[in-house]
Each structure stands twice: as structure tokens, then as C-alpha cells.
Design a protein around this motif. Structure first.
Motif, PDB file in Angstrom:
ATOM      1  N   UNK A  98      33.806  39.692  40.557  1.00  0.00           N
ATOM      2  CA  UNK A  98      34.738  40.396  39.935  1.00  0.00           C
ATOM      3  C   UNK A  98      35.094  39.516  38.767  1.00  0.00           C
ATOM      4  N   UNK A  99      35.261  40.390  37.546  1.00  0.00           N
ATOM      5  CA  UNK A  99      35.651  39.575  36.382  1.00  0.00           C
ATOM      6  C   UNK A  99      37.175  38.617  36.594  1.00  0.00           C
ATOM      7  N   UNK A 100      37.960  39.262  37.008  1.00  0.00           N
ATOM      8  CA  UNK A 100      39.157  38.767  37.213  1.00  0.00           C
ATOM      9  C   UNK A 100      39.253  37.548  38.000  1.00  0.00           C
ATOM     10  N   UNK A 101      38.363  37.373  39.118  1.00  0.00           N
ATOM     11  CA  UNK A 101      38.015  36.159  40.116  1.00  0.00           C
ATOM     12  C   UNK A 101      37.214  35.174  39.152  1.00  0.00           C
ATOM     13  N   UNK A 102      36.581  35.538  38.416  1.00  0.00           N
ATOM     14  CA  UNK A 102      35.607  34.529  37.577  1.00  0.00           C
ATOM     15  C   UNK A 102      36.520  34.085  36.480  1.00  0.00           C
ATOM     16  N   UNK A 103      37.534  34.841  35.874  1.00  0.00           N
ATOM     17  CA  UNK A 103      38.234  34.224  34.998  1.00  0.00           C
ATOM     18  C   UNK A 103      39.183  33.234  35.385  1.00  0.00           C
ATOM     19  N   UNK A 104      39.704  33.466  36.808  1.00  0.00           N
ATOM     20  CA  UNK A 104      40.837  32.766  37.468  1.00  0.00           C
ATOM     21  C   UNK A 104      39.946  31.502  37.806  1.00  0.00           C
ATOM     22  N   UNK A 105      38.951  31.508  38.061  1.00  0.00           N
ATOM     23  CA  UNK A 105      38.252  30.330  38.639  1.00  0.00           C
ATOM     24  C   UNK A 105      37.888  29.279  37.207  1.00  0.00           C
ATOM     25  N   UNK A 106      37.626  30.086  36.260  1.00  0.00           N
ATOM     26  CA  UNK A 106      37.179  29.146  35.028  1.00  0.00           C
ATOM     27  C   UNK A 106      38.498  28.530  34.719  1.00  0.00           C
ATOM     28  N   UNK A 107      39.713  28.978  34.845  1.00  0.00           N
ATOM     29  CA  UNK A 107      40.668  28.265  34.452  1.00  0.00           C
ATOM     30  C   UNK A 107      41.205  27.098  35.336  1.00  0.00           C
ATOM     31  N   UNK A 108      40.646  26.814  36.283  1.00  0.00           N
ATOM     32  CA  UNK A 108      40.915  25.571  37.380  1.00  0.00           C
ATOM     33  C   UNK A 108      39.928  24.544  36.920  1.00  0.00           C
ATOM     34  N   UNK A 109      40.563  23.482  36.308  1.00  0.00           N
ATOM     35  CA  UNK A 109      39.565  21.954  36.092  1.00  0.00           C
ATOM     36  C   UNK A 109      39.084  21.505  37.298  1.00  0.00           C
ATOM     37  N   UNK A 110      38.124  20.553  37.290  1.00  0.00           N
ATOM     38  CA  UNK A 110      37.452  19.989  38.411  1.00  0.00           C
ATOM     39  C   UNK A 110      38.304  19.210  39.249  1.00  0.00           C
ATOM     40  N   UNK A 111      39.170  18.589  38.882  1.00  0.00           N
ATOM     41  CA  UNK A 111      39.986  17.816  39.747  1.00  0.00           C
ATOM     42  C   UNK A 111      41.121  18.857  40.562  1.00  0.00           C
ATOM     43  N   UNK A 112      41.176  20.039  40.050  1.00  0.00           N
ATOM     44  CA  UNK A 112      41.996  20.844  40.802  1.00  0.00           C
ATOM     45  C   UNK A 112      41.216  21.560  41.950  1.00  0.00           C
ATOM     46  N   UNK A 113      39.838  22.057  41.606  1.00  0.00           N
ATOM     47  CA  UNK A 113      39.058  22.602  42.606  1.00  0.00           C
ATOM     48  C   UNK A 113      38.553  21.678  43.577  1.00  0.00           C
ATOM     49  N   UNK A 114      38.261  20.289  43.332  1.00  0.00           N
ATOM     50  CA  UNK A 114      38.129  19.242  44.100  1.00  0.00           C
ATOM     51  C   UNK A 114      38.954  18.067  44.337  1.00  0.00           C
ATOM     52  N   UNK A 115      40.313  18.523  44.980  1.00  0.00           N
ATOM     53  CA  UNK A 115      41.434  17.485  45.028  1.00  0.00           C
ATOM     54  C   UNK A 115      40.840  16.384  46.007  1.00  0.00           C
ATOM     55  N   UNK A 116      41.109  15.201  45.504  1.00  0.00           N
ATOM     56  CA  UNK A 116      40.770  13.832  46.116  1.00  0.00           C
ATOM     57  C   UNK A 116      39.197  13.968  46.580  1.00  0.00           C
ATOM     58  N   UNK A 117      38.444  14.437  45.805  1.00  0.00           N
ATOM     59  CA  UNK A 117      36.973  14.406  46.051  1.00  0.00           C
ATOM     60  C   UNK A 117      36.846  15.583  47.367  1.00  0.00           C
ATOM     61  N   UNK A 118      37.300  16.351  47.481  1.00  0.00           N
ATOM     62  CA  UNK A 118      37.049  17.331  48.619  1.00  0.00           C
ATOM     63  C   UNK A 118      36.241  18.708  48.166  1.00  0.00           C
ATOM     64  N   UNK A 119      35.093  18.863  48.535  1.00  0.00           N
ATOM     65  CA  UNK A 119      34.458  19.968  47.821  1.00  0.00           C
ATOM     66  C   UNK A 119      34.977  20.997  48.503  1.00  0.00           C
ATOM     67  N   UNK A 120      35.268  22.135  47.674  1.00  0.00           N
ATOM     68  CA  UNK A 120      35.850  23.482  47.733  1.00  0.00           C
ATOM     69  C   UNK A 120      37.412  23.314  48.776  1.00  0.00           C
ATOM     70  N   UNK A 121      37.646  22.096  48.171  1.00  0.00           N
ATOM     71  CA  UNK A 121      39.084  21.511  48.682  1.00  0.00           C
ATOM     72  C   UNK A 121      40.323  22.742  48.182  1.00  0.00           C
ATOM     73  N   UNK A 122      40.191  23.181  46.957  1.00  0.00           N
ATOM     74  CA  UNK A 122      41.150  23.892  46.486  1.00  0.00           C
ATOM     75  C   UNK A 122      41.235  25.277  47.378  1.00  0.00           C
ATOM     76  N   UNK A 123      40.062  25.841  47.355  1.00  0.00           N
ATOM     77  CA  UNK A 123      39.590  27.199  48.143  1.00  0.00           C
ATOM     78  C   UNK A 123      40.198  27.278  49.570  1.00  0.00           C
ATOM     79  N   UNK A 124      39.827  26.057  50.261  1.00  0.00           N
ATOM     80  CA  UNK A 124      40.130  25.672  51.577  1.00  0.00           C
ATOM     81  C   UNK A 124      41.771  25.935  51.735  1.00  0.00           C
ATOM     82  N   UNK A 125      42.163  25.073  50.769  1.00  0.00           N
ATOM     83  CA  UNK A 125      43.617  24.844  51.002  1.00  0.00           C
ATOM     84  C   UNK A 125      44.464  26.273  50.647  1.00  0.00           C
TER      85      UNK A 125
END
Length: 602
Positions: free
Chosen positions: A485-512
Motif C-alpha cells: 500500500x502506498x501509505x505503508x511504503x511512504x511510512x517505511x521510507x521515512x524510517x532511517x536504517x538505525x531506527x529499522x534495525x535498532x542495536x543491530x536487530x533485523x526487523x527490530x523496529x517492526x517486532x517492537x
């Protein structure tokens, strides 16, 4: 009941005049358009000389619910071609202005629905969601494209913007075509708006928005589903479980479908069951065994737009057939989550060589580089690792991804393909496609965002969506993708890598974000997917092995490959070839089976 496959075709000039009866005559320039989909998509002509066609599952930014061709015609009259950019969802749309002799064809932002196109002499133009519609047009007349063949052998798919046919291209996600008597141009109208800074760093607020925006994506997918029962793919992974859970919140007791294998290392059934029990879905399981592959392979190859070697398509097909048997008209899929929310291991692995760059430049350049560049070090304990680190530091991220992967490395192209093909593809580097995909995120310096941009093209648009779309079409069930969905993609694109992978945890942001919503077992499980235990099956099942070997025998007659390479593929089927595996043999066999059923000259 099976629903008609999503389809749109438009032809102008001599392509329309000779290939199909023109539906509309422009002055001196015949024109034909047709469309079909589960909603009864169609081309609509207005008295003012405008013709529009629309297919897929589109919705309008300013119109709730599904959008029809008549709605688009009204919008184009009010806003001109800019109205196309208000379309969202999965779609292909066309606007033809007879008075101006101008045709615009636009695909959706994620490339959910493929669009193929060809340009001929004297302003002739053709575009279609079915590659076969265009295969007999143009000067090349269904000729095999050597570059497309090379890319298929490398990627086990044919990535855009090329195809397996010479002279026929594929539209890239977020692009449109403008065709006039002067020619055809491909233009980008949208790209993922990656931001390395991010407007918001509050975890609690971002987690709440994450859940809300995906829930909205699920709601829209349900809104544009084909009327009738809707189910979900459920592998037991993060994305399918999140989509299933949100869908169950809106439609309690929704059906879910998973594929199981008798080989424990590949079987995600227990996790799917955990998610299904947690969300109280009407859960269905189907086991897939080697005879199922043999039963499907010929029919699958006959119905593919292009050769496609991803064996997980087999699992997807049997999940869809189970859904159809249960009366489903539409399935929701979770594809795109790993590529939007940083779930692939290489997002971290490909950055590891950067540690070498922390060494002071004079020391690195004058002392370490000359020593560590020696290839002989590669075989030595300790020093071999240092050598590889030094070598990869100077590679681009795309080159690093494929540094350990090259299906031609031990043979050379001359040992794989016939001399004429080798001569034509000389200088072609398949990794260049990955480099071009990286360029889609040139506006961000965030390496994780750059790698996700590459994967949105090569993994999602050029592989995963082909697999699911083609298998759903073959089984006669529609599919929708809430993650895209466009809004999902827009939201994801605004999240920097260090937010998406906090402390080196893949999918950490999504899981949290989904902690407390998804079962803990799903949040902590190892990523798998709908992979097949194909290498084991080919060794243990005689019928499956014979199926592949017979196809390789027929492939010899085409003269595309060297005899020695085909010998090695046969050995791979028997498990006696060191540098090839059964997957390489499968790719070649699918190519042969596909060519049997499609008009192509070599």
C-alpha cells in the motif's frame, strides 16, 4: 469459480491495424485497447476523443473504494493526465488522446502488475500485461534476447527493464510510458521517498503509527478484494502473521492457508498454527511432496509470462489451490515486509567490510593494501579472512552482495553458452542491474535504505510478485498486498536504517511495534519463507529427477548451451557435480519447458 486474470493491452499504428481489429480509429493511426480484471475492467471511450483503460485493484486518492475506468475517464477530463497520479493500489492504466495522437500507459508504484511494451516503426507502439500479446510484433518476431537469457541464468528470473524477448521491454515500478508519433519515452513519476534523517524518532509514536498504517493497508486490500470469501497466506513469519492478524481483526474467523513439508527443516507449519490459533482463523494446511512438483511443472511453464526458476512458486501454487478449493476469491499476502522494514541479513552483512575503512588511510593504503591484495592469502587461516575483508571494502554494496555468487565462475561464459551468444553478451555484467536498482535511492546516504531500494526491484518486483501473481492467476484466485500500500511504503521510507534495525536487530523496529499483538514465538522465530526442500527431493525422487533430465535432453537440441555444461547439469541432478546444484538444473529445465509452450526463435 476462477476469476479472469488482470489484463490490459493497447496497440497503436500498424500493430493495431494488423494484429487486432482496431476498437477506435484515430486519424491515420489505428488504435486498439482492451482490459479485463476481476472487477470487469474495461476500456472506455468518451465523445471528446479520450479513451481510458484500467485494470487491477486500483483505488483513488480522492475516491473511497475500488476505482473503475469510467471514474478514471471523469478524473482525466477534470485534471488531464495528472489524474493518473491519484491512482493507488495495484493497477495498470492507459489514457489515449485521439486528437493529439498521444498515449500514456502507467503502472503502479511497486510494480505489482507487470507491463511489457514494444516500439515499432512509424509510431507503432504496443503495451500489454501479457508478454505473449507482443511476442509476434516488431522486427525481431519473438527472437530470444541473449541478454535476457544471461540475466535469467544469473537471477533465475528475468529482471526488468529487459525481457526474454529481443526488442520487448518491461516497465519499471513507479514509471509510465508516453507514446506519440515521434516515439516512446519511459518516465519515472514516483520513487520511494527515502529519508536518512526521519521526521520522528519517538519509538512509542512510531510503533503506534506502524500498526495503524498497516491496518489501513489491510483495510484497503479488503475493500478492493473480489467479492466473496477472502483468506490469507500464512507462513508463520512476521509479515504473513501481521497481515493475517489485522485481517482477522476486521473479519473474525478469516481463513488462512499454509504449505507444509515432511522435512522438518523446511516446515513452518507449527508456527503458522501458533499464529492461526492466536488470531482464531479458519486454518487450512496442505502438504507438498515431490509428485506434486512433477504434476505441476509442465502446466506452470506453459502459463508463465517468462521463464521463472524460483522453486518456491510450487509451494505458493498449492497454497492457492487449497484456498480456491475452500471457496476463496482473494488472498492477502505479506510480500514486501522484509524489503520495507529491513528483514534481510545482507542489510548488515554487506556493511561489515566498512570496518576496514576505519584504519587510518596512510596505514591502509601504504602497508595493508599491498599485502592483503595477494590472492594467495585467500586460502590461509586468518589472513584469508583479512584478504576478503580488504577486497570487499573497495566494492560497491551491489558488488558485495554478489561477491560470493556467480553461477558462471567455475566455467566462464564460453563454457556455458554457445559462441554466438557469448559474443553478443560480451561486456554485459548482470550485477549492473543491481547497481541501477541502487540508484533508485541515490537521494539517501543511508546504506540500509539503499539496499532495500535494490531489493524492492530485484527481490520484490522481479521475483516475489512474479511468483505469487503468476501462481494465483494459474489457480484462479486474486491476490492483494497490504504491505505494498502506498501509505505503508511512504511510512517505511521515512524510517532511517538505525531506527529499522535498532542495536543491530533485523526487523527490530517492526517486532517492537507488534509486540503484544503477535505471539512471542512468531517474534523470536528464525526467518524461513515458503522454501522447498528441492535439493533433497531431486536426490530421492526418481520421477522428479527424470522429469528434469528429460527436459535437459531436449534443451540440447536448441544449441543454446555447450554440451559440457549440460553434462554438468545432469551430474548436478544426480548430486555428483561440485560447482552446480539441482537448482541450476531446475532453472535450465524450466527454460526448456517454457520454450516448448511459447513462440520464440533462437
Amino acid at each position: 469459480m476462477a476469476y479472469p486474470a488482470i489484463h490490459l493491452c493497447c496497440l497503436t499504428g500498424r500493430f493495431a491495424a494488423t494484429a487486432l481489429p482496431p476498437a477506435v480509429e484515430a486519424v491515420g493511426r489505428p488504435f486498439h485497447a482492451e482490459a479485463a480484471d476481476e472487477w470487469g475492467g474495461q476500456s472506455v471511450a468518451g465523445d471528446d476523443g479520450l479513451v481510458v483503460a484500467l485494470t487491477g485493484a486500483p483505488w483513488g486518492r480522492h475516491k473511497p473504494g475500488p476505482m473503475a475506468a469510467a471514474d478514471l475517464l471523469a478524473a482525466v477530463r477534470a485534471k488531464g493526465e495528472r489524474a493518473l497520479e491519484d491512482l493507488n493500489g495495484a493497477f495498470v492504466a492507459m489514457v489515449h488522446d485521439r486528437a493529439r495522437g498521444r498515449t500514456v500507459v502507467m503502472g503502479d508504484r511497486a510494480g505489482v502488475i507487470p507491463l511489457f511494451w514494444i516500439e515499432g516503426a512509424a509510431g507503432a507502439f504496443g503495451a500489454s500485461t501479457r508478454l505473449a500479446d507482443l511476442a509476434g510484433l516488431g522486427a525481431d518476431r519473438a527472437a530470444l534476447d541473449p541478454t535476457g537469457l544471461l540475466h535469467y541464468l544469473f537471477y533465475f528470473s528475468v529482471p526488468g527493464p529487459g525481457t526474454i524477448y529481443r526488442g520487448i521491454a518491461r516497465l519499471r515500478p513507479g514509471h509510465r510510458l508516453v507514446a506519440t508519433a515521434d516515439g516512446v519515452t519511459e518516465e519515472a513519476y514516483w520513487r520511494l521517498p527515502y529519508s536518512a534523517d526521519g521526521a520522528d524518532r519517538d519509538p512509542a509514536g512510531l510503533h503506534e503509527r506502524m500498526r495503524a498504517v498497516l491496518d489501513q493497508g489491510v483495510a484497503r486490500a479488503l475493500d478492493v478484494a473480489v467479492p466473496g470469501p477472502v483468506g490469507t497466506f500464512l507462513s508463520g513469519g512476521l509479515d504473513s502473521s501481521a497481515v493475517t492478524g489485522l485481517a482477522a481483526g476486521r473479519r473474525p474467523g478469516i481463513a488462512s492457508f499454509t504449505v507444509r513439508f515432511r522435512e522438518p527443516a523446511f516446515d513452518e507449519g507449527p508456527y503458522a498454527r501458533i499464529a492461526a490459533d492466536h488470531f482464531r482463523t479458519d486454518h487450512h494446511e496442505v502438504y507438498v511432496d515431490p509428485p506434486d512438483v512433477v504434476d505441476l511443472v509442465e502446466k506452470m511453464a506453459a502459463n508463465l509470462n517468462q521463464p521463472f526458476g524460483n522453486t518456491s512458486a510450487i509451494a505458493a501454487y498449492y497454497a492457492v489451490t487449497a484456498a480456491r478449493s475452500a471457496g476463496m476469491t482473494t488472498l492477502l499476502a505479506g510480500d514486501g515486509g522484509d524489503e520495507l522494514f529491513a528483514g534481510n541479513a545482507h542489510y548488515l552483512d554487506l556493511q561489515r567490510p566498512d570496518v576496514y575503512g576505519r584504519i587510518p588511510t596512510p596505514l591502509r593504503r601504504l602497508l595493508l593494501d599491498p599485502v592483503l591484495a595477494w590472492r594467495a592469502l585467500d586460502r590461509l587461516p586468518g589472513l584469508g579472512k583479512a584478504h576478503r575483508l580488504q577486497q570487499r571494502y573497495y566494492l560497491s554494496l551491489a558488488q558485495r552482495k554478489f561477491a560470493n555468487y556467480d553461477p558462471f565462475r567455475h566455467f566462464g561464459l564460453a563454457g556455458v553458452l554457445n559462441p554466438d551468444i557469448v559474443a553478443e553478451v560480451a561486456g554485459t555484467d548482470p550485477v549492473r542491474l543491481a547497481e541501477e536498482a541502487f540508484a533508485a535511492a541515490a537521494h539517501t546516504a543511508d546504506p540500509i535504505q539503499q539496499m532495500m531500494a535494490m531489493d524492492m526491484q530485484l527481490t520484490v518486483a522481479d521475483n516475489d510478485l512474479i511468483k505469487v501473481n503468476e501462481m494465483c492467476a494459474l489457480a484462479g484466485v486474486a491476490v492483494r498486498y497490504p504491505m505494498l500500500d502506498e501509505d505503508v511504503m511512504q511510512f517505511a521510507a521515512d524510517l532511517p536504517g538505525d531506527v529499522l534495525v535498532p542495536s543491530g536487530r533485523l526487523r527490530g523496529f517492526f517486532k517492537d511495534a507488534f509486540k503484544g499483538f503477535l505471539p512471542d514465538a512468531i517474534l523470536t522465530k528464525t526467518k524461513q519463507g515458503f522454501g522447498l526442500p528441492f535439493p533433497a527431493w531431486i536426490q530421492t525422487d526418481q520421477d522428479l529427477r527424470t522429469c528434469l533430465l528429460d527436459a535437459l535432453v531436449d534443451l540440447r537440441q536448441r544449441g543454446l548451451f555447450t554440451a559440457a555444461y549440460l553434462d554438468d547439469l545432469e551430474r548436478a541432478c544426480r548430486g555428483t557435480q561440485r560447482y552446480l546444484d539441482p537448482g541450476n538444473a531446475w532453472d535450465a529445465a524450466i527454460l526448456e519447458l517454457w520454450m516448448r509452450h511459447h513462440r520464440i526463435s533462437v
